[in-house]
Structure formats: structure tokens, C-alpha cells
Design a protein around this motif. Structure first.
Motif, short mmCIF file in Angstrom:
data_model
loop_
_atom_site.label_atom_id
_atom_site.label_comp_id
_atom_site.label_asym_id
_atom_site.label_seq_id
_atom_site.Cartn_x
_atom_site.Cartn_y
_atom_site.Cartn_z
N PHE A 81 -8.55 67.03 -6.68
CA PHE A 81 -8.45 68.35 -7.36
C PHE A 81 -10.28 67.96 -7.60
O PHE A 81 -9.94 68.93 -8.26
N ARG A 82 -10.31 67.27 -7.18
CA ARG A 82 -12.59 67.58 -7.09
C ARG A 82 -12.48 68.42 -5.96
O ARG A 82 -14.51 68.53 -5.95
N VAL A 83 -11.96 68.99 -5.21
CA VAL A 83 -12.63 70.11 -3.98
C VAL A 83 -13.46 68.82 -2.88
O VAL A 83 -14.52 69.40 -2.75
N SER A 84 -13.33 67.58 -3.08
CA SER A 84 -14.32 67.27 -1.60
C SER A 84 -14.24 66.73 -0.64
O SER A 84 -12.62 66.19 -0.67
N LEU A 85 -14.91 66.73 0.33
CA LEU A 85 -15.12 66.87 1.63
C LEU A 85 -14.10 65.36 1.98
O LEU A 85 -12.92 65.03 2.52
N TRP A 86 -14.30 64.15 1.53
CA TRP A 86 -14.61 62.44 1.61
C TRP A 86 -12.41 62.51 1.76
O TRP A 86 -11.27 62.11 2.16
N ALA A 87 -11.55 63.52 0.12
CA ALA A 87 -10.78 63.59 0.20
C ALA A 87 -10.25 64.37 0.71
O ALA A 87 -8.63 63.65 1.03
N ARG A 88 -10.67 65.57 1.60
CA ARG A 88 -9.68 66.24 2.33
C ARG A 88 -9.67 65.57 3.20
O ARG A 88 -8.20 65.52 4.10
N ILE A 89 -10.86 65.06 4.20
CA ILE A 89 -10.64 64.15 5.11
C ILE A 89 -9.38 63.22 5.10
O ILE A 89 -8.33 62.86 6.31
N LEU A 90 -9.47 62.05 3.80
CA LEU A 90 -8.27 61.05 3.73
C LEU A 90 -6.95 61.42 3.72
O LEU A 90 -6.18 60.87 3.92
N GLY A 91 -6.79 62.87 2.94
CA GLY A 91 -5.57 63.68 3.11
C GLY A 91 -5.46 63.95 3.98
O GLY A 91 -3.97 63.63 3.90
N VAL A 92 -5.97 64.43 4.93
CA VAL A 92 -5.06 65.25 5.57
C VAL A 92 -4.94 63.26 7.22
O VAL A 92 -3.82 63.32 7.03
N ALA A 93 -5.49 62.39 7.06
CA ALA A 93 -5.35 60.95 7.52
C ALA A 93 -4.01 60.88 7.27
O ALA A 93 -3.46 60.04 7.80
N VAL A 94 -3.70 60.19 5.07
CA VAL A 94 -2.85 59.56 4.42
C VAL A 94 -1.33 60.95 5.21
O VAL A 94 -0.37 60.27 5.28
N ALA A 95 -1.98 62.23 5.29
CA ALA A 95 -0.85 62.84 5.52
C ALA A 95 0.08 63.00 6.74
O ALA A 95 1.35 62.85 7.05
N ALA A 96 -0.80 62.49 7.19
CA ALA A 96 -0.12 62.53 9.10
C ALA A 96 0.52 60.96 9.08
O ALA A 96 1.63 61.29 9.36
N MET A 97 0.17 59.99 8.54
CA MET A 97 0.91 59.03 8.19
C MET A 97 1.91 58.47 8.00
O MET A 97 3.17 58.26 8.10
N LEU A 98 2.22 59.35 6.51
CA LEU A 98 3.22 59.54 6.03
C LEU A 98 4.43 60.53 6.82
O LEU A 98 6.12 60.00 6.79
N LEU A 99 3.75 61.03 7.58
CA LEU A 99 4.85 61.81 8.67
C LEU A 99 5.19 61.12 9.69
O LEU A 99 6.15 61.41 9.47
N LEU A 100 4.17 60.79 9.81
CA LEU A 100 4.92 59.77 10.72
C LEU A 100 6.10 58.69 10.33
O LEU A 100 6.86 58.00 10.96
N ALA A 101 5.83 58.01 9.30
CA ALA A 101 6.31 57.07 8.54
C ALA A 101 7.71 57.45 8.41
O ALA A 101 8.97 57.03 8.49
#
Length: 135
Positions: A81-101
Motif C-alpha cells: 500500500f506504500r507503493v514501494s519498490l522493495w515491497a513489489r519485488i518481495l511481493g512477486v517472490a512471495v507470490a511465486a513461493m505461494l504459487l509453488l506451495a
């Protein structure tokens, strides 16, 4: 006299809108995985028995994986919600891990896994379509 709309403002609004969409979807996926993890840790009877599955963990093991990934997704969803680059990068990584799990746990709870996989794909799409100069 009305002024012409600024096209750059529209781009920023669209970029912020996609990030907010991804944040909301990440929060939903995070809470659903959190609840799924709690159900698995408590050995709820909604899970299917899969005796010959190649990626077999105990039900509690899958529960802890989904629990931790759900907590991470909730924290990153709030950060998005803060539209930060670090959150977008981690968001893609965690979403990919959730997708795999969720893909690996399809035999345990098929419908829920497929729905969460779709949510994770929407999160990745929403976070990757925003260009750096737009956000």
C-alpha cells in the motif's frame, strides 16, 4: 474553459491502481493461506489422504509452510500500500513461493489450491505490469 487531461497523471493512477489491486489480492491470498495453515496444523478433516504422492510431507509440515507464507504475504500486502519498490519485488517472490506451495499441495485440497494459484498469478501480474518510472 476545461483543460486537457494530463496523460502522465493517468499513467500514475493506473500504476497505483494495479499496485493497490495486487496489494488487496496479496492480503486475500495471505489470509487464505494463513487459515489453510492453521487448519492443517490442527489436522482438520477437510484434507484428502494422498498415500503415494511424490512431494509427501506430513499434514502439519504443509500447514507450517502455508502458515509462514501466509504471514509473509500479509506483511508484504500491507507494505504494498506504500507503493514501494522493495515491497513489489518481495511481493512477486512471495507470490511465486505461494504459487509453488499451492501447486505442490493440490492433492491435499484441490479446489482451494487452484483458487489460491489464480490469486497468486493475479498478484504477480499486477506487480510486474507496473514499470519503475510509472510507480
Amino acid at each position: 474553459m476545461a483543460s486537457a487531461p494530463d496523460p502522465h497523471t493517468g499513467k500514475c493512477t493506473a500504476a497505483a491502481g494495479l499496485t493497490v489491486f495486487a496489494a488487496v489480492m496479496m492480503l486475500i491470498a495471505g489470509f487464505l493461506n494463513l487459515f489453510r495453515g492453521i487448519m492443517a496444523v490442527l489436522h482438520n478433516a477437510v484434507y484428502l489422504k494422498t498415500p503415494d504422492y511424490a512431494f509427501k510431507f506430513s499434514l502439519g509440515g504443509w500447514g507450517w509452510i502455508h502458515l509462514f507464507l501466509g504471514i509473509a504475504a500479509i506483511m508484504i500486502g500491507v507494505g504494498l500500500f506504500r507503493v514501494s519498490l522493495w515491497a513489489r519485488i518481495l511481493g512477486v517472490a512471495v507470490a511465486a513461493m505461494l504459487l509453488l506451495a499451492n501447486f505442490l499441495s493440490i492433492p491435499y485440497y484441490p479446489l482451494w489450491s487452484i483458487v489460491l494459484m489464480a490469486l497468486c498469478i493475479l498478484v504477480i501480474w499486477g506487480l510486474c505490469t507496473v514499470r519503475h518510472e510509472d510507480g
